[in-house]
Design a protein around this motif. Structure first.
Motif, PDB file in Angstrom:
ATOM      1  N   THR A   1       0.835  -1.197   0.000  1.00 56.89           N
ATOM      2  CA  THR A   1       0.000   0.000   0.000  1.00 56.89           C
ATOM      3  C   THR A   1       0.876   1.256   0.000  1.00 56.89           C
ATOM      4  O   THR A   1       1.837   1.334   0.764  1.00 56.89           O
ATOM      5  CB  THR A   1      -0.911   0.012   1.240  1.00 56.89           C
ATOM      6  N   PRO A   2       0.568   2.251  -0.830  1.00 61.79           N
ATOM      7  CA  PRO A   2       1.356   3.498  -0.811  1.00 61.79           C
ATOM      8  C   PRO A   2       1.419   4.094   0.584  1.00 61.79           C
ATOM      9  O   PRO A   2       0.436   4.074   1.335  1.00 61.79           O
ATOM     10  CB  PRO A   2       0.588   4.406  -1.783  1.00 61.79           C
ATOM     11  N   LEU A   3       2.561   4.629   0.913  1.00 61.39           N
ATOM     12  CA  LEU A   3       2.784   5.174   2.241  1.00 61.39           C
ATOM     13  C   LEU A   3       1.763   6.254   2.579  1.00 61.39           C
ATOM     14  O   LEU A   3       1.306   6.357   3.727  1.00 61.39           O
ATOM     15  CB  LEU A   3       4.207   5.739   2.327  1.00 61.39           C
ATOM     16  N   GLU A   4       1.395   7.049   1.576  1.00 59.23           N
ATOM     17  CA  GLU A   4       0.447   8.142   1.806  1.00 59.23           C
ATOM     18  C   GLU A   4      -0.934   7.643   2.201  1.00 59.23           C
ATOM     19  O   GLU A   4      -1.734   8.425   2.724  1.00 59.23           O
ATOM     20  CB  GLU A   4       0.337   9.005   0.553  1.00 59.23           C
ATOM     21  N   GLU A   5      -1.239   6.383   1.940  1.00 60.28           N
ATOM     22  CA  GLU A   5      -2.527   5.818   2.338  1.00 60.28           C
ATOM     23  C   GLU A   5      -2.469   5.170   3.709  1.00 60.28           C
ATOM     24  O   GLU A   5      -3.502   4.772   4.257  1.00 60.28           O
ATOM     25  CB  GLU A   5      -3.003   4.802   1.290  1.00 60.28           C
ATOM     26  N   LEU A   6      -1.279   5.055   4.258  1.00 56.89           N
ATOM     27  CA  LEU A   6      -1.117   4.414   5.556  1.00 56.89           C
ATOM     28  C   LEU A   6      -0.948   5.407   6.692  1.00 56.89           C
ATOM     29  O   LEU A   6      -1.322   5.121   7.824  1.00 56.89           O
ATOM     30  CB  LEU A   6       0.102   3.480   5.525  1.00 56.89           C
ATOM     31  N   VAL A   7      -0.360   6.570   6.385  1.00 56.16           N
ATOM     32  CA  VAL A   7      -0.043   7.553   7.423  1.00 56.16           C
ATOM     33  C   VAL A   7      -0.367   8.946   6.907  1.00 56.16           C
ATOM     34  O   VAL A   7      -0.611   9.139   5.713  1.00 56.16           O
ATOM     35  CB  VAL A   7       1.453   7.471   7.829  1.00 56.16           C
TER      36      VAL A   7
ATOM     37  N   PRO B   1       0.113  12.709   5.516  1.00 51.48           N
ATOM     38  CA  PRO B   1       1.052  13.105   4.460  1.00 51.48           C
ATOM     39  C   PRO B   1       2.431  13.533   4.962  1.00 51.48           C
ATOM     40  O   PRO B   1       3.456  13.146   4.377  1.00 51.48           O
ATOM     41  CB  PRO B   1       0.321  14.264   3.771  1.00 51.48           C
ATOM     42  N   ASP B   2       2.489  14.330   6.028  1.00 54.40           N
ATOM     43  CA  ASP B   2       3.816  14.760   6.477  1.00 54.40           C
ATOM     44  C   ASP B   2       4.583  13.631   7.157  1.00 54.40           C
ATOM     45  O   ASP B   2       5.816  13.596   7.126  1.00 54.40           O
ATOM     46  CB  ASP B   2       3.749  16.025   7.353  1.00 54.40           C
TER      47      ASP B   2
ATOM     48  N   LEU C   1       8.963   9.557   6.941  1.00 54.56           N
ATOM     49  CA  LEU C   1       9.342   8.148   7.011  1.00 54.56           C
ATOM     50  C   LEU C   1       9.896   7.609   5.701  1.00 54.56           C
ATOM     51  O   LEU C   1      10.302   6.437   5.636  1.00 54.56           O
ATOM     52  CB  LEU C   1       8.139   7.306   7.456  1.00 54.56           C
ATOM     53  N   ARG C   2       9.926   8.436   4.660  1.00 50.93           N
ATOM     54  CA  ARG C   2      10.402   7.984   3.355  1.00 50.93           C
ATOM     55  C   ARG C   2      11.810   7.377   3.427  1.00 50.93           C
ATOM     56  O   ARG C   2      12.073   6.343   2.791  1.00 50.93           O
ATOM     57  CB  ARG C   2      10.381   9.144   2.363  1.00 50.93           C
ATOM     58  N   PRO C   3      12.750   7.967   4.191  1.00 50.94           N
ATOM     59  CA  PRO C   3      14.099   7.375   4.233  1.00 50.94           C
ATOM     60  C   PRO C   3      14.137   5.956   4.798  1.00 50.94           C
ATOM     61  O   PRO C   3      15.085   5.208   4.521  1.00 50.94           O
ATOM     62  CB  PRO C   3      14.884   8.349   5.125  1.00 50.94           C
ATOM     63  N   VAL C   4      13.148   5.582   5.611  1.00 48.76           N
ATOM     64  CA  VAL C   4      13.134   4.224   6.174  1.00 48.76           C
ATOM     65  C   VAL C   4      11.999   3.397   5.581  1.00 48.76           C
ATOM     66  O   VAL C   4      11.612   2.374   6.151  1.00 48.76           O
ATOM     67  CB  VAL C   4      13.032   4.248   7.720  1.00 48.76           C
ATOM     68  N   GLU C   5      11.485   3.813   4.428  1.00 47.42           N
ATOM     69  CA  GLU C   5      10.391   3.058   3.811  1.00 47.42           C
ATOM     70  C   GLU C   5      10.765   1.603   3.539  1.00 47.42           C
ATOM     71  O   GLU C   5       9.935   0.702   3.765  1.00 47.42           O
ATOM     72  CB  GLU C   5       9.911   3.736   2.531  1.00 47.42           C
ATOM     73  N   PRO C   6      11.985   1.306   3.059  1.00 48.35           N
ATOM     74  CA  PRO C   6      12.316  -0.119   2.864  1.00 48.35           C
ATOM     75  C   PRO C   6      12.206  -0.932   4.149  1.00 48.35           C
ATOM     76  O   PRO C   6      11.689  -2.058   4.148  1.00 48.35           O
ATOM     77  CB  PRO C   6      13.766  -0.064   2.354  1.00 48.35           C
ATOM     78  N   GLN C   7      12.694  -0.376   5.262  1.00 49.56           N
ATOM     79  CA  GLN C   7      12.582  -1.080   6.540  1.00 49.56           C
ATOM     80  C   GLN C   7      11.134  -1.213   6.968  1.00 49.56           C
ATOM     81  O   GLN C   7      10.730  -2.242   7.524  1.00 49.56           O
ATOM     82  CB  GLN C   7      13.379  -0.345   7.627  1.00 49.56           C
TER      83      GLN C   7
ATOM     84  N   PHE D   1       0.642   7.345  13.587  1.00 47.26           N
ATOM     85  CA  PHE D   1       1.079   8.276  12.553  1.00 47.26           C
ATOM     86  C   PHE D   1      -0.089   8.853  11.750  1.00 47.26           C
ATOM     87  O   PHE D   1       0.124   9.448  10.701  1.00 47.26           O
ATOM     88  CB  PHE D   1       2.055   7.585  11.605  1.00 47.26           C
ATOM     89  N   ARG D   2      -1.297   8.680  12.221  1.00 47.49           N
ATOM     90  CA  ARG D   2      -2.443   9.234  11.491  1.00 47.49           C
ATOM     91  C   ARG D   2      -2.630  10.723  11.752  1.00 47.49           C
ATOM     92  O   ARG D   2      -3.071  11.463  10.885  1.00 47.49           O
ATOM     93  CB  ARG D   2      -3.727   8.491  11.880  1.00 47.49           C
ATOM     94  N   GLN D   3      -2.324  11.159  12.971  1.00 46.79           N
ATOM     95  CA  GLN D   3      -2.382  12.588  13.261  1.00 46.79           C
ATOM     96  C   GLN D   3      -1.153  13.260  12.661  1.00 46.79           C
ATOM     97  O   GLN D   3      -0.072  12.672  12.630  1.00 46.79           O
ATOM     98  CB  GLN D   3      -2.426  12.821  14.772  1.00 46.79           C
ATOM     99  N   PRO D   4      -1.262  14.486  12.164  1.00 46.78           N
ATOM    100  CA  PRO D   4      -0.126  15.127  11.488  1.00 46.78           C
ATOM    101  C   PRO D   4       1.113  15.242  12.366  1.00 46.78           C
ATOM    102  O   PRO D   4       1.024  15.565  13.545  1.00 46.78           O
ATOM    103  CB  PRO D   4      -0.672  16.511  11.116  1.00 46.78           C
ATOM    104  N   LEU D   5       2.246  14.998  11.767  1.00 40.82           N
ATOM    105  CA  LEU D   5       3.529  15.206  12.430  1.00 40.82           C
ATOM    106  C   LEU D   5       3.656  16.649  12.892  1.00 40.82           C
ATOM    107  O   LEU D   5       4.186  16.922  13.978  1.00 40.82           O
ATOM    108  CB  LEU D   5       4.661  14.848  11.459  1.00 40.82           C
ATOM    109  N   ALA D   6       3.171  17.581  12.092  1.00 40.71           N
ATOM    110  CA  ALA D   6       3.298  19.001  12.414  1.00 40.71           C
ATOM    111  C   ALA D   6       2.622  19.367  13.729  1.00 40.71           C
ATOM    112  O   ALA D   6       2.998  20.348  14.371  1.00 40.71           O
ATOM    113  CB  ALA D   6       2.720  19.850  11.285  1.00 40.71           C
ATOM    114  N   ASP D   7       1.619  18.587  14.146  1.00 42.79           N
ATOM    115  CA  ASP D   7       0.851  18.919  15.345  1.00 42.79           C
ATOM    116  C   ASP D   7       1.453  18.358  16.631  1.00 42.79           C
ATOM    117  O   ASP D   7       0.987  18.685  17.725  1.00 42.79           O
ATOM    118  CB  ASP D   7      -0.586  18.396  15.211  1.00 42.79           C
TER     119      ASP D   7
END
Length: 255
Positions: free
Chosen positions: A26-32, A34-35, A40-46, A75-81
């Motif tokens: 599943t695309p990362l953007e559908e799991l968590v 957006p921010d 988490l993109r750098p650790v997406e393989p892990q 990780f559903r609530q925004p990282l920014a918050d």
């Protein structure tokens, strides 16, 4: 209904194989949020490897907790918050309890776990707030309290069974992302870390000087040795206000 909608409507006590097979692809953007996806993109393989491990466990008939729809709930609530980090160990291993937020359980869970009961006792002693009969801490999450377990899954009945399976790299990246956020002037965004127990305390070097409140774990085995009386909730609010942030309303809703 999108896949994301269907995924997050799974019940906390869904069958062990429901939805897990879909997660690794599943695309990362559908799991968590957006921010969080970007962070988490750098650790997406892990992350993919950890999700594949969980899917394989479920496919082999092992009940994995929490349910697929709650696995990445922190990780559903925004990282920014995020303004408060509360770090746990791994999910409750009792079926029906874990809901993807550290220390929190489903509203139907009775009795609530003893560690959470001790958290409620300290909340009352610290701020005078009444304990609730339910253990759903989602209202804290909605205010920017990141309730993050160090390990995000567990086999039913086997506490600690998914340690060393890749989750630690993901949660290390998550903590680092929270710490490294800056405002428009380049200053660190307000943050307080609440670290209960040795596992949580071990991440203190990742905090880069962000204020932390450290004590023993609220477990019945250790709470009387420094958790009770530590006043983490009032101290957190004082530290937030000192950084120019709004305090957390720690009172939980009634059922």
């Amino acid at each position: 209904m999108t896949f994301e909608d269907a995924l997050f409507e799974l019940e906390p006590d869904a069958p062990a194989d429901q939805g897990f097979d879909n997660l690794p692809g599943t695309p990362l953007e559908e799991l968590v949020a957006p921010d969080w996806a970007e962070a988490l993109r750098p650790v997406e393989p892990q992350l993919r490897d950890a999700l594949a491990y969980v899917a394989t466990q479920a496919r082999n008939g092992i009940q994995v907790l929490p349910a697929a729809g709650n696995l990445l709930r922190a990780f559903r609530q925004p990282l920014a918050d995020v303004k408060v980090l509360i770090l746990g160990q791994d999910p409750y291993p009792t079926p029906g309890h874990a809901i993807g937020l550290a220390f929190s359980v489903s509203r139907e869970t009775r009795p609530i776990p003893r560690s959470l009961a001790n958290i409620y006792r300290e909340l009352h002693d610290d701020l005078g707030l009444p304990p609730r009969v339910h253990g759903d801490l989602g209202a804290w999450s909605e205010q920017g309290v990141l309730l993050l377990n160090r390990v995000l899954s567990v086999a039913a009945g086997r506490a600690g069974s998914h340690r060393g399976k890749g989750w630690e790299a993901i949660t290390t990246a998550a903590i680092t992302a929270v710490v490294n956020r800056t405002d428009s002037a380049g200053k660190p965004k307000p943050l307080v870390a609440i670290l209960w127990g040795k596992d949580a305390e071990s991440v203190e070097p990742l905090l880069n000087g962000a204020p932390s409140i450290v004590s023993v774990h609220p477990s019945p085995l250790s709470a009387s040795r420094g958790f009770f009386g530590s006043k983490p909730f009032s101290r957190t609010n004082e530290l937030l206000v000192a950084q120019g942030a709004a305090p957390v309303d720690w009172e939980l809703p009634v059922l």
